[in-house]
Design an enzyme around this catalytic site. Structure first.
Site, short mmCIF file in Angstrom:
data_model
loop_
_atom_site.label_atom_id
_atom_site.label_comp_id
_atom_site.label_asym_id
_atom_site.label_seq_id
_atom_site.Cartn_x
_atom_site.Cartn_y
_atom_site.Cartn_z
N PRO A 10 10.38 8.97 16.69
CA PRO A 10 10.45 8.17 17.91
C PRO A 10 10.35 6.67 17.68
O PRO A 10 9.53 6.20 16.88
CB PRO A 10 9.24 8.66 18.72
CG PRO A 10 9.02 10.04 18.24
CD PRO A 10 9.41 10.06 16.79
N ASN A 11 11.19 5.95 18.41
CA ASN A 11 11.20 4.48 18.50
C ASN A 11 11.75 3.79 17.26
O ASN A 11 11.91 2.57 17.27
CB ASN A 11 9.79 3.94 18.84
CG ASN A 11 9.31 4.49 20.16
OD1 ASN A 11 10.00 4.33 21.17
ND2 ASN A 11 8.17 5.16 20.17
N ARG A 18 12.23 -4.11 17.54
CA ARG A 18 10.89 -3.61 17.85
C ARG A 18 9.85 -4.29 16.94
O ARG A 18 9.86 -4.08 15.72
CB ARG A 18 10.87 -2.10 17.59
CG ARG A 18 9.52 -1.47 17.75
CD ARG A 18 9.50 -0.04 17.20
NE ARG A 18 8.20 0.55 17.39
CZ ARG A 18 7.75 1.61 16.74
NH1 ARG A 18 8.52 2.21 15.85
NH2 ARG A 18 6.55 2.06 16.97
N TYR A 23 7.53 -4.39 11.67
CA TYR A 23 8.49 -3.43 11.12
C TYR A 23 9.70 -4.07 10.43
O TYR A 23 10.52 -3.36 9.87
CB TYR A 23 8.97 -2.48 12.22
CG TYR A 23 7.85 -1.66 12.82
CD1 TYR A 23 7.14 -0.75 12.04
CD2 TYR A 23 7.47 -1.81 14.16
CE1 TYR A 23 6.10 0.00 12.57
CE2 TYR A 23 6.42 -1.07 14.70
CZ TYR A 23 5.74 -0.17 13.90
OH TYR A 23 4.71 0.57 14.42
N ASN A 74 9.94 9.66 8.18
CA ASN A 74 9.05 8.73 8.87
C ASN A 74 8.91 9.28 10.28
O ASN A 74 9.79 9.07 11.12
CB ASN A 74 9.64 7.32 8.88
CG ASN A 74 8.71 6.35 9.59
OD1 ASN A 74 7.77 6.74 10.27
ND2 ASN A 74 8.97 5.06 9.43
N ALA A 77 5.12 7.80 15.58
CA ALA A 77 3.80 8.14 16.13
C ALA A 77 3.49 9.64 16.03
O ALA A 77 2.31 10.03 16.07
CB ALA A 77 3.69 7.67 17.58
N GLU A 98 6.42 11.43 2.93
CA GLU A 98 6.18 10.74 4.21
C GLU A 98 6.27 9.23 3.98
O GLU A 98 5.67 8.72 3.03
CB GLU A 98 4.78 11.13 4.70
CG GLU A 98 4.33 10.45 5.97
CD GLU A 98 2.86 10.77 6.29
OE1 GLU A 98 2.28 11.71 5.70
OE2 GLU A 98 2.30 10.05 7.13
N HIS A 100 6.10 5.25 5.82
CA HIS A 100 5.85 4.34 6.95
C HIS A 100 6.21 2.94 6.52
O HIS A 100 5.84 2.50 5.42
CB HIS A 100 4.38 4.39 7.37
CG HIS A 100 3.98 5.75 7.80
ND1 HIS A 100 4.35 6.27 9.01
CD2 HIS A 100 3.32 6.73 7.14
CE1 HIS A 100 3.91 7.52 9.08
NE2 HIS A 100 3.29 7.83 7.96
N ARG A 107 -4.06 -0.66 10.15
CA ARG A 107 -3.75 -0.93 11.56
C ARG A 107 -4.81 -0.28 12.46
O ARG A 107 -5.93 -0.08 12.04
CB ARG A 107 -2.32 -0.47 11.85
CG ARG A 107 -1.28 -1.23 11.01
CD ARG A 107 0.13 -0.84 11.37
NE ARG A 107 0.42 -1.15 12.76
CZ ARG A 107 1.48 -0.66 13.43
NH1 ARG A 107 2.32 0.15 12.82
NH2 ARG A 107 1.67 -0.99 14.69
C1 DQA Z 1 5.35 3.96 11.68
C2 DQA Z 1 3.84 3.83 11.95
C3 DQA Z 1 3.46 4.65 13.18
O1 DQA Z 1 2.06 4.52 13.44
C4 DQA Z 1 4.23 4.16 14.38
O2 DQA Z 1 3.92 4.97 15.51
C5 DQA Z 1 5.69 4.10 14.16
C6 DQA Z 1 6.17 3.59 12.89
C7 DQA Z 1 5.78 3.03 10.51
O3 DQA Z 1 6.89 3.22 10.02
O4 DQA Z 1 5.06 2.10 10.13
O5 DQA Z 1 6.49 4.40 15.04
O6 DQA Z 1 5.63 5.28 11.30
#
Ligand code: DQA
Length: 143
Positions: A10-11, A18, A23, A74, A77, A98, A100, A107
């Site tokens: 998501p996102n 964003r 990011y 990735n 959230a 995994e 990020h 954070r």
């Molecule tokens: C994320 C970190 C997560 O906490 C966040 O919700 C994201 C992006 C990252 O790539 O740093 O959507 O996965």
């Protein structure tokens, strides 16, 4: 290791606009192009997928479980609470890394815990889009 799934949750479709201070400035499309280049130089075939929906991510993992030799994910959230996604990753049994973009350990407290981490070979956090390259290298080296 030949066929790799690169999955974003998501996102992450909004990368570039964003919170760029967290990011980065690259869009997901630009990042994927760089991953594609990196992968092709190492003789890997990559299949990309992004969704804002937990079930769509799970469906994609299940549908591609026999095609793929490994997976980079990735989960956005969903990292922090999706037992369903964790179960899907565990169920298919593919070597998984995994990733990020941000350093989740530095954070908000809710980001420090990953429910996915325990079933992954490695968690790469805080290297921006280059974390995806590191993940591919990890998959190559895990054979
Ligand atoms: C994320 C970190 C997560 O906490 C966040 O919700 C994201 C992006 C990252 O790539 O740093 O959507 O996965």
């Amino acid at each position: 290791m030949k066929n790799i799934l690169v999955i974003n949750g998501p996102n992450l479709n909004l990368l570039g606009e964003r919170e760029p201070e967290i990011y980065g400035n690259l869009t997901l499309e630009e990042i994927n192009k760089r991953i594609e280049q990196f992968a092709s130089e190492r003789d890997l075939t990559v299949k990309f997928f992004q969704s804002n929906h937990e079930g769509a991510l799970i469906d994609f993992i299940q549908q591609n479980r026999r095609w793929a030799d490994g997976m980079v994910i990735n989960p956005g959230a969903l990292t922090h609470y999706s037992y369903a996604l964790r179960d899907a990753v565990a169920a298919v049994g593919l070597p998984t890394i995994e990733v990020h973009l941000s350093d989740i350990a530095k954070r908000e407290p809710f980001r420090r815990h990953s429910v996915i981490k325990g079933i992954c070979l490695n968690q790469i956090s805080g290297f921006g889009y280059k974390g995806y390259f590191k993940a591919l290298e990890d998959l190559i080296n895990c054979q």
